[in-house]
Design a protein around this motif. Structure first.
Motif, PDB file in Angstrom:
ATOM      1  N   LYS A 279      -2.826  -1.517  -9.393  1.00 10.95           N
ATOM      2  CA  LYS A 279      -4.273  -1.531  -9.208  1.00 10.95           C
ATOM      3  C   LYS A 279      -5.025  -0.894 -10.363  1.00 10.95           C
ATOM      4  CE  LYS A 279      -7.549  -0.524  -5.458  1.00 10.95           C
ATOM      5  NZ  LYS A 279      -7.669   0.064  -4.097  1.00 10.95           N
ATOM      6  N   THR A 280      -4.680   0.341 -10.712  1.00 13.94           N
ATOM      7  CA  THR A 280      -5.439   1.107 -11.692  1.00 13.94           C
ATOM      8  C   THR A 280      -5.115   0.652 -13.114  1.00 13.94           C
ATOM      9  OG1 THR A 280      -5.443   3.031 -10.228  1.00 13.94           O
ATOM     10  CG2 THR A 280      -5.951   3.435 -12.541  1.00 13.94           C
ATOM     11  N   PRO A 281      -6.133   0.423 -13.959  1.00 16.54           N
ATOM     12  CA  PRO A 281      -5.853   0.087 -15.360  1.00 16.54           C
ATOM     13  C   PRO A 281      -5.054   1.188 -16.039  1.00 16.54           C
ATOM     14  CG  PRO A 281      -8.155  -0.343 -14.818  1.00 16.54           C
ATOM     15  CD  PRO A 281      -7.569   0.382 -13.644  1.00 16.54           C
ATOM     16  N   LEU A 282      -4.131   0.805 -16.894  1.00 19.76           N
ATOM     17  CA  LEU A 282      -3.261   1.786 -17.563  1.00 19.76           C
ATOM     18  C   LEU A 282      -4.071   2.854 -18.282  1.00 19.76           C
ATOM     19  CD1 LEU A 282      -0.530  -0.573 -19.047  1.00 19.76           C
ATOM     20  CD2 LEU A 282      -0.180   1.172 -17.291  1.00 19.76           C
ATOM     21  N   GLY A 283      -5.155   2.461 -18.930  1.00 21.93           N
ATOM     22  CA  GLY A 283      -5.950   3.406 -19.704  1.00 21.93           C
ATOM     23  C   GLY A 283      -6.636   4.461 -18.877  1.00 21.93           C
ATOM     24  N   GLU A 284      -6.677   4.297 -17.553  1.00 24.14           N
ATOM     25  CA  GLU A 284      -7.322   5.276 -16.686  1.00 24.14           C
ATOM     26  C   GLU A 284      -6.331   6.275 -16.090  1.00 24.14           C
ATOM     27  OE1 GLU A 284      -9.743   3.393 -13.760  1.00 24.14           O
ATOM     28  OE2 GLU A 284     -10.812   2.143 -15.221  1.00 24.14           O
ATOM     29  N   ILE A 285      -5.064   6.128 -16.397  1.00 27.77           N
ATOM     30  CA  ILE A 285      -4.049   7.054 -15.881  1.00 27.77           C
ATOM     31  C   ILE A 285      -3.762   8.100 -16.955  1.00 27.77           C
ATOM     32  CG2 ILE A 285      -1.721   7.263 -14.946  1.00 27.77           C
ATOM     33  CD1 ILE A 285      -1.937   4.405 -13.957  1.00 27.77           C
ATOM     34  N   PHE A 370       4.587   5.249   0.956  1.00 29.12           N
ATOM     35  CA  PHE A 370       3.862   4.842  -0.241  1.00 29.12           C
ATOM     36  C   PHE A 370       2.823   3.806   0.161  1.00 29.12           C
ATOM     37  CE2 PHE A 370       3.648   1.708  -3.868  1.00 29.12           C
ATOM     38  CZ  PHE A 370       2.820   2.491  -4.666  1.00 29.12           C
ATOM     39  N   SER A 371       1.607   3.991  -0.324  1.00 32.77           N
ATOM     40  CA  SER A 371       0.525   3.059  -0.062  1.00 32.77           C
ATOM     41  C   SER A 371       0.182   2.307  -1.345  1.00 32.77           C
ATOM     42  CB  SER A 371      -0.716   3.796   0.447  1.00 32.77           C
ATOM     43  OG  SER A 371      -1.846   2.930   0.444  1.00 32.77           O
ATOM     44  N   PRO A 372       0.510   1.018  -1.444  1.00 32.06           N
ATOM     45  CA  PRO A 372       0.139   0.258  -2.640  1.00 32.06           C
ATOM     46  C   PRO A 372      -1.374   0.147  -2.808  1.00 32.06           C
ATOM     47  CG  PRO A 372       1.786  -0.910  -1.333  1.00 32.06           C
ATOM     48  CD  PRO A 372       1.296   0.216  -0.503  1.00 32.06           C
ATOM     49  N   GLN A 373      -2.099   0.124  -1.686  1.00 28.81           N
ATOM     50  CA  GLN A 373      -3.547   0.006  -1.764  1.00 28.81           C
ATOM     51  C   GLN A 373      -4.176   1.256  -2.378  1.00 28.81           C
ATOM     52  OE1 GLN A 373      -4.901  -2.910  -0.777  1.00 28.81           O
ATOM     53  NE2 GLN A 373      -2.865  -3.631  -0.195  1.00 28.81           N
ATOM     54  N   ASP A 374      -3.689   2.414  -1.979  1.00 31.88           N
ATOM     55  CA  ASP A 374      -4.239   3.685  -2.475  1.00 31.88           C
ATOM     56  C   ASP A 374      -3.474   4.224  -3.678  1.00 31.88           C
ATOM     57  OD1 ASP A 374      -6.128   3.678  -0.415  1.00 31.88           O
ATOM     58  OD2 ASP A 374      -4.760   4.715   0.951  1.00 31.88           O
TER      59      ASP A 374
END
Length: 477
Positions: A279-285, A370-374
């Motif tokens: 879900k989350t863009p790599l650059g935001e991690i 584990f929650s894939p959505q969250d």
């Protein structure tokens, strides 16, 4: 002694005598002469120095050095928030920068009005009593970072800073004090964190420039200390699992509080061909370094030699289909067990995981999922027991799965979980880059059952394999 009569705080170990003598052992520790010490109150100058002790019989007996204290206190001219927890390190990048080879002593703390820091000293291997100050290591400012799903707060004061070189990348491992609690800006929290950086020479001495950082553990693990295994070459990390869920009366009745976590290995993890996540863009991690080749981060996994604690062959279950609901698993025969699972996670899933220590009707249970959505690993402790005086809040940490692309074909990595249960202690590891340690108190003798579960859209095989090792042996010293 007068130089440590108020306390002996965290120290470090070196496998020679103070002059490099073989067959001797040396510890350097924080020697306390005045209390209290805390980042929230003004620091009393020279309240914490450094002292040394040596053993000539393999650690059975120790003799304090007649030269103690080897450091009376913090560097001149600095007003600090803390100065404690010495650590010895070999540091090839700093040797190259200075043009000489030596050991480096790192003392944790912070500078008032500037931020958390570590103070670096040059130490000759042939004279561990002489520490030459090189300067503060970091330029992290006050309020430099707030906690997110992927990392913690760098805080105002550091504890137990370790300098670790993995391949050619330098890392700091540290505990951070004075940072915001995630989701509660008015409250403070301590975090077990790591920071990757690049060493640079400045006019005021060497500085480690921040690159990226993350959490060493998403639970109650703290005060990590590490060593390099001279045989395997592994960087081994030990830490403390704090036990803050119980009242003082319960802890006194129990007879102990907190414990050392299982030893874990940290390493430089490189995953090629990564193009995204669930879900989350790599650059935001914030805990990743992204390059055209893939990603780089700190790898964290249980020490390989823990496999020697397995007394028996595992109970193995394979190919459990992704049908909405619960599937009972073989119950562990003792309160000390290990579970390893490979899970095919689909983005349509709401939650996929395990119910631990549940009763027959699932009224009392602990959910680990584990929650894939969250994009989170969660330990739900709310129904783990029925005791009103035990803290049962949920514990969670940000985690996602990588999507890779090779030859034009995208694929999502599988979830690889390793779960260790020992009495009240629960430690969870995922995909060699996530750790969460906590305490879970089961309701009673009837809460011994174990199940896996899936919530969300039905899919093909979800639990590809589950292996359970029962009645683990104990670590012997």
């Amino acid at each position: 002694m007068p130089y440590d009569d108020k306390g002996v705080f965290t120290g470090c170990f070196w496998p020679t005598g103070p002059r490099g003598e073989k067959d001797q052992l040396t510890v350097v520790y924080s020697s306390i002469v005045q209390l209290p010490i805390h980042w929230t109150i003004p620091y009393s100058r020279d309240c914490a120095g450094l002292a040394m002790a040596t053993s000539r019989d393999g650690g059975q007996t120790w003799r304090k050095s007649p030269l103690n204290p080897i450091l009376k206190g913090e560097p001149e001219g600095l007003i600090v928030t803390g100065f404690r927890d010495p650590f010895f390190a070999e540091w090839p990048a700093l040797d190259q920068m200075r043009g000489e080879q030596c050991l480096y002593g790192v003392v944790s703390g912070g500078i008032v009005g500037q931020g958390p820091n570590a103070f670096v000293y040059a130490v000759s291997p042939d004279d561990l009593t002489t520490w030459s100050y090189l300067g503060p290591l970091s330029e992290i400012a006050v309020d430099a970072q707030r906690p997110t799903k992927w990392t913690g707060d760098l805080g105002l004061n550091w504890e137990c800073v370790n300098v670790v070189t993995l391949e050619t990348q330098d890392f700091l491992l540290m505990g951070t004090e004075g940072g915001q609690k995630r989701g509660h800006p008015s409250k403070h929290e301590v975090y077990a964190m790591w920071m990757a950086g690049t060493l640079e020479q400045t006019a005021d001495g060497p500085r480690m420039q921040h690159a990226y950082n993350g959490l060493l553990d998403h639970g109650s693990f703290y005060a990590a200390n590490s060593h390099l295994d001279p045989i395997t070459g592994q960087r081994v990390v030990w830490g403390w699992i704090k036990e803050e869920e119980l009242t003082l009366a319960r802890r006194e009745a129990k007879g102990w509080t907190g414990c050392l976590a299982l030893p874990r290995e940290v390493f430089l993890l490189k995953v090629p061909d990564v193009v995204g996540t669930l879900k989350t863009p790599l650059g935001e991690i914030e805990s990743l370094r992204v390059s055209p080749e893939g990603i780089e981060t700190l790898g964290i996994r249980p020490l390989k030699s823990l496999a020697s604690l397995r007394r028996t062959q595992p109970k193995t279950i394979t190919n459990i289909p992704g049908v909405f609901g619960r599937t009972r698993l073989p119950n562990p025969s003792s309160g000390s067990w290990e579970l390893e699972a490979v899970v095919n996670v689909h983005q349509q899933h709401q939650r996929v995981g395990f119910y631990l220590n549940h009763d027959e009707d699932y009224h009392h249970k602990t959910s680990l999922h584990f929650s894939p959505q969250d994009e989170e690993v969660v330990v739900e402790r709310e129904t783990s027991n029925s005791e009103d005086d035990i803290v049962r809040n949920n514990v969670s940490g940000g985690f996602t799965l990588f999507v890779t692309e090779k030859n034009g074909v995208e694929s999502t990595e599988k979830l690889h979980l390793r779960i260790f249960r020992d009495g009240d202690v629960l430690e969870i590891f995922a995909n060699d880059r996530f750790a969460l340690s906590t305490m879970v108190y089961a309701n009673g003798a009837d809460c011994i059952n174990l199940s896996c579960f899936v919530e969300g859209a039905e899919a093909d095989i979800v639990f590809e394999s589950i292996a359970i090792w029962e009645d683990l042996d104990r670590v012997q010293f």
